[in-house]
Structures are given as C-alpha cells and as structure tokens.
Write an enzyme that holds these catalytic residues in place. Structure first.
Site, mmCIF file in Angstrom:
data_model
loop_
_atom_site.group_PDB
_atom_site.id
_atom_site.type_symbol
_atom_site.label_atom_id
_atom_site.label_comp_id
_atom_site.label_asym_id
_atom_site.label_seq_id
_atom_site.Cartn_x
_atom_site.Cartn_y
_atom_site.Cartn_z
ATOM 1 N N HIS A 22 0.971 -1.256 0.023
ATOM 2 C CA HIS A 22 0.208 -0.069 0.052
ATOM 3 C C HIS A 22 0.797 1.331 0.010
ATOM 4 O O HIS A 22 0.488 2.352 -0.375
ATOM 5 C CB HIS A 22 -0.948 -0.103 1.118
ATOM 6 N N ASP A 30 -0.519 -7.571 1.502
ATOM 7 C CA ASP A 30 0.045 -6.185 1.494
ATOM 8 C C ASP A 30 1.440 -6.409 1.903
ATOM 9 O O ASP A 30 1.846 -5.578 2.990
ATOM 10 C CB ASP A 30 -0.741 -5.479 2.548
ATOM 11 N N SER A 73 3.252 2.105 8.314
ATOM 12 C CA SER A 73 3.031 1.034 7.268
ATOM 13 C C SER A 73 4.197 0.560 6.943
ATOM 14 O O SER A 73 5.041 1.198 6.520
ATOM 15 C CB SER A 73 1.978 1.423 6.162
#
Ligand SMILES: NCc1cccc(Nc2n[nH]c3ncnc(Nc4cccc(O)c4)c23)c1
Length: 232
Positions: free
Chosen positions: A41, A89, A183
């Site tokens: 992402h 992801d 992230s």
C-alpha cells in the site's frame, strides 16, 4: 506511533525509512543485505516513482555515523495486493547495492514457521509515523510494545468484522497504536519479525479497530523466490 516512546538510538538497526523527495513515507526493514520488506500500500500515492531507503538512522534530519540513503533498483509488490483490501500487502525492495552492515545497520530475521503467535504475547513495533491525531510527525524513531489479540476478537462484528484472514494478525489498539507512516514496519516478537504493519481501516488509537499486520511466515516462499529471481 501513537503514545509510544523514543526508541533507544540505533538499537533497531534493521529499521528503514522509505522516502520520496527526502520525505518519510513508510517504514520497512532489512531482511537481507540487498533487500528491504515493506507494505505494498505504500506505493499507492507514489505514481510509479521508486523510493529511496534510509538505513542506519535514528533521527530523520540529523547527521549520524552510519546513516545512509540507498537507491532502489526494483520494487516487487505482491501480485495479490490491491487498493480494495489488505490482502497480500507486502512489498520487496531491491537496493541498488548491498547495504554496508555495521552497528547501526543489521538484518532482522523473519518467522518462517507458519504458526500463530500466542495471544497476549507482547511484541514491539517501531516507526517514524504520526504521533498524534493532528498528524504530527516525529524526527526520531518511536517504539511501542503491544499485546497480540486473537483473530476471533479482531474479527468480531464490532471490530474488523471477519476481514482478518489467517495471513493476518492483530494487536490491541486502545490508545497506543500504529498510525500513518508506520505501514511497512515490522512487528517483532522475541527478536523475530512476525508481521508487517498494514494500514487496514487507517484508524489510529481506537480500540474498536485493532492494528492489523500481514503475517510473514505464509509468504516465506514468495520472499525467497523474488530474492532468488532478481539477480543477486
Ligand atoms: N492503526 C492502524 C494504522 C496503521 C498504519 C497506518 C494507519 N493510518 C493511515 N495510513 N494511511 C493514512 N492516511 C491518512 N490518514 C491515516 N490515518 C490517520 C491520520 C490522522 C489521524 C487519524 O486518526 C488517522 C492513515 C493506521
């Protein structure tokens, strides 16, 4: 990282800052001399530009002995990753050259045995992500210890409502939590990377939305095959 504390400088020598035009975008970590693991992402708002990878850093701005910005030769998002959900992801980044390993730059082993981390295990997450709801960004690496919660609790109707697959895991998010910019960083349990931070619902610090991580063990073969396929 919301309500964490400043990490002890250079005691997480595997941490990477993925940057665009000198700005921290996402976390990541060194899994081999020429390879960094992060989250797919993170490439969503980069319109095809390659990241630069900062290794050996504690402060994002101050000069430090072993701090060095590496160019990226290639980026390999997992084929199953997409903008609509958190599945697969993961992002592998091949550095332009092997990182120079030293006291501030070290590889972090990742879990290869595909077995859930025990509920209530206290793991550690670190990052240069936002430290409050106004989106304030830290200069120095922040860290947090978080307990693993069960997939059943995380999948409860009032939490992530069945979207947490066996390739994901969760930690408690009451007050202390991961947030924007964290992230791609590793969830480290007993010195081994078990998960990679994923944004999930993007909510931070709300106990109704536990933090979500992509478990690494199910992807060990994918990681090995990408590293073997790309020259080096
Ligand atoms: N806690 C899960 C988690 C892990 C990693 C990233 C994220 N959030 C986000 N990832 N990307 C984002 N783009 C914009 N806003 C975001 N969250 C945000 C920002 C300010 C205040 C607030 O309450 C939440 C995020 C959330």
């Amino acid at each position: 990282i919301l309500r964490g504390s400043e990490a002890r400088p250079h005691l997480k020598p595997y941490m990477a800052s993925l940057q665009l035009d000198g700005q921290h975008v996402c976390g990541g970590f060194l899994i081999a001399e020429q390879w960094v693991l992060s989250a797919a992402h993170c490439t969503e708002e980069t319109d095809g530009k390659l990241f630069q990878v900062l290794l050996g850093a504690h402060s994002l701005t101050e000069p430090e002995p072993h701090k060095r910005l590496y160019q990226v030769r290639a980026q390999f998002p997992h084929n199953g990753s997409n903008v609509h959900n958190n599945k697969d992801d993961l992002l592998l980044l091949q550095l332009e050259e092997k990182a120079e390993l030293n006291s501030d730059v070290q590889v972090l082993p990742f879990q290869r045995e595909n077995r859930d981390v025990a509920v209530d295990t206290v793991c550690e997450v670190a990052g240069w992500g936002t430290i409050d709801h106004s989106g304030k960004r830290p200069d120095k690496l922040q860290q947090l210890q978080l307990p693993v919660i069960s997939r059943d609790v995380c999948n409860h109707r009032t939490r992530h409502d069945g979207t947490i697959t066996e390739n994901m895991m969760c930690t408690d998010s009451r007050r202390k939590d991961t947030c924007k910019g964290d992230s791609g960083g590793p969830l480290v349990c007993d010195g081994v990377a078990e998960g990679v931070v994923t944004a999930g619902s993007r909510v931070c610090g709300n106990y109704k939305k536990p933090a979500i991580y992509t478990r690494i063990a199910p992807y060990a073969e994918w990681i090995d095959s990408v590293m073997a396929s790309a020259d080096g």
